[in-house]
Scaffold this motif. Sequence first.
Motif, PDB file in Angstrom:
ATOM      1  N   MET A   1       0.846  -1.202   0.000  1.00 25.23           N
ATOM      2  CA  MET A   1       0.000   0.000   0.000  1.00 25.23           C
ATOM      3  C   MET A   1       0.876   1.244   0.000  1.00 25.23           C
ATOM      4  N   TYR A   2       0.430   2.239  -0.747  1.00 26.25           N
ATOM      5  CA  TYR A   2       1.174   3.503  -0.841  1.00 26.25           C
ATOM      6  C   TYR A   2       1.205   4.231   0.492  1.00 26.25           C
ATOM      7  N   ARG A   3       2.349   4.821   0.798  1.00 24.42           N
ATOM      8  CA  ARG A   3       2.480   5.668   1.987  1.00 24.42           C
ATOM      9  C   ARG A   3       2.882   7.056   1.545  1.00 24.42           C
ATOM     10  N   LEU A   4       2.130   8.075   1.964  1.00 27.02           N
ATOM     11  CA  LEU A   4       2.379   9.449   1.524  1.00 27.02           C
ATOM     12  C   LEU A   4       3.792   9.884   1.921  1.00 27.02           C
ATOM     13  N   ALA A   5       4.117   9.754   3.169  1.00 29.77           N
ATOM     14  CA  ALA A   5       5.503   9.885   3.632  1.00 29.77           C
ATOM     15  C   ALA A   5       5.628   8.743   4.618  1.00 29.77           C
ATOM     16  N   SER A 414     -14.651   2.454  -1.889  1.00 27.41           N
ATOM     17  CA  SER A 414     -15.011   2.183  -3.279  1.00 27.41           C
ATOM     18  C   SER A 414     -13.781   2.358  -4.154  1.00 27.41           C
ATOM     19  N   GLY A 415     -13.456   1.313  -4.924  1.00 23.47           N
ATOM     20  CA  GLY A 415     -12.317   1.400  -5.827  1.00 23.47           C
ATOM     21  C   GLY A 415     -11.017   1.007  -5.160  1.00 23.47           C
ATOM     22  N   SER A 416      -9.936   1.274  -5.873  1.00 24.61           N
ATOM     23  CA  SER A 416      -8.616   0.865  -5.396  1.00 24.61           C
ATOM     24  C   SER A 416      -7.636   2.032  -5.410  1.00 24.61           C
ATOM     25  N   ALA A 417      -8.140   3.227  -5.132  1.00 25.91           N
ATOM     26  CA  ALA A 417      -7.290   4.419  -5.153  1.00 25.91           C
ATOM     27  C   ALA A 417      -6.214   4.347  -4.076  1.00 25.91           C
ATOM     28  N   LYS A 418      -5.072   4.953  -4.380  1.00 24.09           N
ATOM     29  CA  LYS A 418      -3.958   5.004  -3.428  1.00 24.09           C
ATOM     30  C   LYS A 418      -3.761   6.452  -2.995  1.00 24.09           C
ATOM     31  N   LEU A 419      -3.988   6.725  -1.721  1.00 22.63           N
ATOM     32  CA  LEU A 419      -3.852   8.089  -1.234  1.00 22.63           C
ATOM     33  C   LEU A 419      -3.633   8.090   0.268  1.00 22.63           C
ATOM     34  N   GLY A 420      -3.043   9.192   0.746  1.00 27.25           N
ATOM     35  CA  GLY A 420      -2.730   9.308   2.155  1.00 27.25           C
ATOM     36  C   GLY A 420      -3.940   9.260   3.056  1.00 27.25           C
ATOM     37  N   PRO A 528      -3.045  15.403   3.196  1.00 25.13           N
ATOM     38  CA  PRO A 528      -2.889  14.128   2.483  1.00 25.13           C
ATOM     39  C   PRO A 528      -2.988  14.343   0.983  1.00 25.13           C
ATOM     40  N   ASN A 529      -2.325  13.481   0.229  1.00 28.56           N
ATOM     41  CA  ASN A 529      -2.306  13.620  -1.224  1.00 28.56           C
ATOM     42  C   ASN A 529      -2.505  12.248  -1.858  1.00 28.56           C
ATOM     43  N   TRP A 530      -2.605  12.245  -3.177  1.00 28.77           N
ATOM     44  CA  TRP A 530      -2.668  11.014  -3.942  1.00 28.77           C
ATOM     45  C   TRP A 530      -1.253  10.462  -4.136  1.00 28.77           C
ATOM     46  N   SER A 531      -1.152   9.189  -4.460  1.00 29.93           N
ATOM     47  CA  SER A 531       0.148   8.606  -4.769  1.00 29.93           C
ATOM     48  C   SER A 531       0.729   9.287  -6.002  1.00 29.93           C
ATOM     49  N   THR A 532       2.030   9.194  -6.151  1.00 32.39           N
ATOM     50  CA  THR A 532       2.689   9.890  -7.255  1.00 32.39           C
ATOM     51  C   THR A 532       2.268   9.344  -8.614  1.00 32.39           C
ATOM     52  N   ASP A 533       1.795   8.090  -8.669  1.00 29.03           N
ATOM     53  CA  ASP A 533       1.365   7.515  -9.941  1.00 29.03           C
ATOM     54  C   ASP A 533      -0.148   7.586 -10.145  1.00 29.03           C
ATOM     55  N   SER A 534      -0.839   8.311  -9.272  1.00 29.67           N
ATOM     56  CA  SER A 534      -2.293   8.430  -9.400  1.00 29.67           C
ATOM     57  C   SER A 534      -2.663   9.385 -10.529  1.00 29.67           C
ATOM     58  N   GLU A 535      -3.771   9.087 -11.213  1.00 29.39           N
ATOM     59  CA  GLU A 535      -4.254   9.972 -12.274  1.00 29.39           C
ATOM     60  C   GLU A 535      -4.786  11.292 -11.735  1.00 29.39           C
ATOM     61  N   PHE A 536      -4.966  11.388 -10.402  1.00 33.30           N
ATOM     62  CA  PHE A 536      -5.494  12.613  -9.797  1.00 33.30           C
ATOM     63  C   PHE A 536      -4.415  13.487  -9.167  1.00 33.30           C
ATOM     64  N   ARG A 537      -3.195  12.985  -9.114  1.00 36.52           N
ATOM     65  CA  ARG A 537      -2.117  13.715  -8.438  1.00 36.52           C
ATOM     66  C   ARG A 537      -1.818  15.052  -9.135  1.00 36.52           C
ATOM     67  N   ALA A 538      -1.777  15.053 -10.447  1.00 38.36           N
ATOM     68  CA  ALA A 538      -1.415  16.274 -11.170  1.00 38.36           C
ATOM     69  C   ALA A 538      -2.421  17.391 -10.909  1.00 38.36           C
ATOM     70  N   GLU A 539      -3.706  17.040 -10.861  1.00 43.89           N
ATOM     71  CA  GLU A 539      -4.725  18.060 -10.586  1.00 43.89           C
ATOM     72  C   GLU A 539      -4.553  18.634  -9.193  1.00 43.89           C
ATOM     73  N   ARG A 540      -4.252  17.777  -8.238  1.00 47.92           N
ATOM     74  CA  ARG A 540      -4.044  18.269  -6.866  1.00 47.92           C
ATOM     75  C   ARG A 540      -2.827  19.183  -6.799  1.00 47.92           C
ATOM     76  N   ASP A 541      -1.772  18.798  -7.457  1.00 50.48           N
ATOM     77  CA  ASP A 541      -0.546  19.579  -7.384  1.00 50.48           C
ATOM     78  C   ASP A 541      -0.691  20.965  -8.009  1.00 50.48           C
ATOM     79  N   LYS A 542      -1.639  21.127  -8.925  1.00 52.17           N
ATOM     80  CA  LYS A 542      -1.858  22.439  -9.540  1.00 52.17           C
ATOM     81  C   LYS A 542      -2.272  23.492  -8.515  1.00 52.17           C
TER      82      LYS A 542
END
Length: 548
Positions: A1-5, A414-420, A528-542
Amino acid sequence: MYRLASTLALLLASTTAVAQPAFDPARITADVRTLSSDAFEGRGPATPAETRTVAYIVRQMQAAGLQPGGTPDASGKRGWTQDVPLLRSEITGTPTLGMTIAGTATPLTQGTQIAVRAALTGQKQVAIQNAPLVFVGYGVAASERNWDDFNGQDLKGKIAVVLINDPDFETGQGDFGGKAMTYYGRWTYKYEEAARRGAAGILIVHETAPASYGWATVKNSNTNTMFDIVRTNPTSSHTAMEGWIQRDLAVQLFKASGLDFDAEKAKAQTRGFRPVPLKATFTARYAVDAKVITSKNVLGRLPGTTHPDDTVIYSAHWDHLGIGQPDAKGDRIYNGAVDNATGVAALLELGRAYAKAPRTARSVVFLAVTAEEKGLLGSEYYAANPVYPLGQTVGVLNMDSMAVTGPAHDFGISGSAKLGLLDMLTAEGTKRNRRFSPEPHPEAGSFYRSDHFPMAKRGVPAISFDGGSDLVEGGAARGEALSRAYVQDRYHQPADEWSPDWNLAGMTADLDLLYAVGHDLASGTAWPNWSTDSEFRAERDKTAAQRR
């Protein structure tokens, strides 16, 4: 499982230790029984039942001690609601539907062999005469996967016949994630793609396993009043006719065309598939009552003490299907007790707990959204027109169809998203001897079917909570059996009613867990953020510059 830090770092960011509140099954029961009673007529948007539902939620939020959290007026004073303009569309009278199959006229009965929706293009009449049918496989155009089911097929003036779910659903292997549904598998995508291709209409072939629900759910969800967000160009997202057909009718169509349905479906699961014209045409005539209405999202709020512009959101949808087609017993009220009077009751109970506790550093918002059953429309509108900036929204914890079968050893999302946010939930669950279990049926595409999704796709860390299926009484086998029975016998049917046999101990345990995570977020400074390989990470980082 992804860990944010690290999960520990996130949890240590909370500076306030807090005693967990006691959640009252009696209050929860009272809310569910009221909201799912016949007096609330299934909580359909844009009906008198909406007025009663919104008023009830507001009264309970006021009584709990929440403050109005809705859209401010010209003077800056907030009310309890956010206006949500929607296109409301309903077929008037009995639609005339039919096919000519290999030269033989075949009338179709709405709700039996076919289920068509009221047009969401704004038009007042649907008139299709002998439009050719074309089988276009799964109706997917995915350039990043080198996949195109259309292969240059001109669909103008034609009806696209498509399969539900992804091309690799049955094999479990391929370019679309195996059993886990991608957005290409959702009926919403298939409708949108048919519109982009200029089709006169689209018919999805229903099969229970890949759809993850039976024909009763399809019929009940599509033959009543439809809603959509108000679009500048609705025909870019919807064809005039959108609907489903039974598998048996599809088999008949293919056989009359000299084809074997299962063989053609197998071909559609390969990259070499080519569209197949069928020896059949489709005719439809019906009037549509279409108009723009205003529905309501409801928001209660507790302002933060030191970082009030940072917001933690709990959400749940208040609507259900309203009054629709009668079941075998003649019941026409779709009460929506589990789906989602339980979620609203959970939202209100959390509001009561927060209001009684010392205020948190960040603001906490309790958001009850409209028109989830019509395509996540209330949450989509909020995400596109946020009352509180999305860049400063710390996270969203959504609640839909809460546990009524007793406590579980596990929980899920719901789903298999990876996030903090999930890491925090997992850590708090571990403290309570509960483990995180991946979604047992990823092929159902649940990630795209809950109100967290419009927020997630805009980058906000968001999850939709699931109470788990490994029950303390009866284990995973009993949990799976009860889940199957609910989907088959009650989901989107009038039988989804409150029962005195419910065991709400699981729901109160879930609220304890959800409160702990939300309170940690609201009391601390973690983002908390999405994992670096998440399709939603770029939108959050904006929006990173908006967060301190």
